[in-house]
Design a protein around this motif. Structure first.
Motif, PDB file in Angstrom:
ATOM      1  N   PRO A  41       0.645  -1.382  -0.005  1.00  0.00           N
ATOM      2  CA  PRO A  41      -0.075   0.102  -0.031  1.00  0.00           C
ATOM      3  C   PRO A  41       0.817   1.287   0.038  1.00  0.00           C
ATOM      4  N   PRO A  42       1.926   1.365   0.617  1.00  0.00           N
ATOM      5  CA  PRO A  42       2.357   2.826   0.577  1.00  0.00           C
ATOM      6  C   PRO A  42       3.169   3.171  -0.561  1.00  0.00           C
ATOM      7  N   ILE A  43       3.366   2.309  -1.708  1.00  0.00           N
ATOM      8  CA  ILE A  43       4.002   2.583  -3.037  1.00  0.00           C
ATOM      9  C   ILE A  43       2.930   3.123  -3.899  1.00  0.00           C
ATOM     10  N   PRO A  44       1.783   2.827  -3.979  1.00  0.00           N
ATOM     11  CA  PRO A  44       0.955   3.841  -4.710  1.00  0.00           C
ATOM     12  C   PRO A  44       0.570   5.198  -4.330  1.00  0.00           C
ATOM     13  N   LEU A  45       0.622   5.296  -3.112  1.00  0.00           N
ATOM     14  CA  LEU A  45       0.575   6.652  -2.444  1.00  0.00           C
ATOM     15  C   LEU A  45       1.546   7.506  -2.846  1.00  0.00           C
ATOM     16  N   VAL A  46       2.740   6.852  -2.754  1.00  0.00           N
ATOM     17  CA  VAL A  46       4.034   7.858  -2.658  1.00  0.00           C
ATOM     18  C   VAL A  46       4.210   8.038  -4.255  1.00  0.00           C
ATOM     19  N   CYS A  47       3.996   7.052  -5.138  1.00  0.00           N
ATOM     20  CA  CYS A  47       4.129   7.369  -6.624  1.00  0.00           C
ATOM     21  C   CYS A  47       3.144   8.432  -7.027  1.00  0.00           C
ATOM     22  N   LEU A  53       2.398  15.977  -8.111  1.00  0.00           N
ATOM     23  CA  LEU A  53       3.368  17.216  -8.057  1.00  0.00           C
ATOM     24  C   LEU A  53       3.850  17.321  -9.665  1.00  0.00           C
ATOM     25  N   VAL A  54       4.128  16.570 -10.206  1.00  0.00           N
ATOM     26  CA  VAL A  54       4.650  16.580 -11.570  1.00  0.00           C
ATOM     27  C   VAL A  54       3.478  16.839 -12.595  1.00  0.00           C
ATOM     28  N   ALA A  55       2.228  16.234 -12.569  1.00  0.00           N
ATOM     29  CA  ALA A  55       1.049  16.775 -13.219  1.00  0.00           C
ATOM     30  C   ALA A  55       0.818  18.210 -13.097  1.00  0.00           C
ATOM     31  N   VAL A  56       0.876  18.684 -11.746  1.00  0.00           N
ATOM     32  CA  VAL A  56       0.594  19.803 -11.439  1.00  0.00           C
ATOM     33  C   VAL A  56       1.235  20.910 -12.210  1.00  0.00           C
ATOM     34  N   GLN A  57       2.712  20.524 -12.348  1.00  0.00           N
ATOM     35  CA  GLN A  57       3.660  21.640 -13.002  1.00  0.00           C
ATOM     36  C   GLN A  57       3.239  21.564 -14.783  1.00  0.00           C
ATOM     37  N   PRO A  65      10.778  19.976 -15.155  1.00  0.00           N
ATOM     38  CA  PRO A  65      10.163  19.816 -13.796  1.00  0.00           C
ATOM     39  C   PRO A  65      11.022  20.480 -12.854  1.00  0.00           C
ATOM     40  N   TRP A  66      10.316  20.970 -11.579  1.00  0.00           N
ATOM     41  CA  TRP A  66      10.879  21.348 -10.457  1.00  0.00           C
ATOM     42  C   TRP A  66      10.710  20.218  -9.366  1.00  0.00           C
ATOM     43  N   LEU A  67      12.040  19.820  -8.629  1.00  0.00           N
ATOM     44  CA  LEU A  67      12.109  18.958  -7.809  1.00  0.00           C
ATOM     45  C   LEU A  67      12.612  19.495  -6.800  1.00  0.00           C
ATOM     46  N   ALA A 118      -4.995  15.759 -17.178  1.00  0.00           N
ATOM     47  CA  ALA A 118      -5.507  14.244 -17.280  1.00  0.00           C
ATOM     48  C   ALA A 118      -4.456  13.381 -16.257  1.00  0.00           C
ATOM     49  N   LEU A 119      -3.404  13.742 -16.280  1.00  0.00           N
ATOM     50  CA  LEU A 119      -2.520  12.955 -15.435  1.00  0.00           C
ATOM     51  C   LEU A 119      -2.662  13.256 -13.660  1.00  0.00           C
TER      52      LEU A 119
END
Length: 188
Positions: A41-47, A53-57, A65-67, A118-119
């Motif tokens: 379970p934590p992996i889908p949440l983290v991804c 964050l990437v989709a908003v950018q 990308p800003w990281l 969409a992302l």
């Protein structure tokens, strides 16, 4: 490319700088890959959160990308990067055999912002995805969208978005079944 970088280690910032305009697309692929297999379970949440964050950018129209600085400064052994590239090249070459630039609507600024939205939807669905049942179709969808963006192939992007709709529907059905089961249990 990366061969011009000096040293035994490469930072995430070095890798993102080399990828330039394809950095967003490759980040999308990398964030979708762990969800293509059953994961705890934590992996889908983290991804999902990182994809958010990437989709908003992308939706905001950022050019790269800003990281967080702490992530950009992290380093990876050069030989590990070279090994990963050697493994990825045959897969990308197979994809390039039948994939080609099509449906260039995704290459426009407005098209990319739409892809960001969409992302964003897929990221939100991934955050609340049912383990395995909802996670795998969403992971595959994210990967296909990312690969379509890397190859500039709108058909692959559309297939990914269609699979994403199926994943969202599966998760909605799963959530409905849980809610209706709880309601019938308590006679509500």
């Amino acid at each position: 490319m990366l061969a011009s970088q000096e040293g035994e280690r490469l930072t995430v910032g070095d890798i993102v700088a080399v990828l330039r305009d394809r950095a967003f697309a490759l980040l999308v692929v990398l964030l979708g890959l762990p969800n293509c297999l059953p994961m705890p379970p934590p992996i889908p949440l983290v991804c999902g959160l990182l994809l958010l964050l990437v989709a908003v950018q992308i939706a905001l129209g950022m050019s790269s990308p800003w990281l967080p600085r702490s992530l950009l400064g992290r380093s990876i052994a050069r030989r590990d990067v070279e090994r990963a590239v050697k493994r990825a090249v045959p897969v990308l070459q197979r994809l390039e055999r039948w994939s080609r630039p099509r449906m260039s609507v995704f290459e426009t600024a407005l098209g990319m912002r739409g892809m960001g939205v969409a992302l964003l939807t897929l990221a939100l669905a991934l955050i609340v995805a049912a383990p395995v049942i909802g996670q795998i179709p969403l992971g595959l969808a994210v990967c296909l969208v990312g690969l379509g963006l890397v190859e500039r192939d709108g058909i692959v992007v559309m297939v990914g978005l269609s699979l994403g709709l199926i994943g969202v529907a599966l998760n909605a059905g799963f959530a409905y079944a849980i809610v209706s089961g709880v309601m019938s249990l308590f006679h509500l």
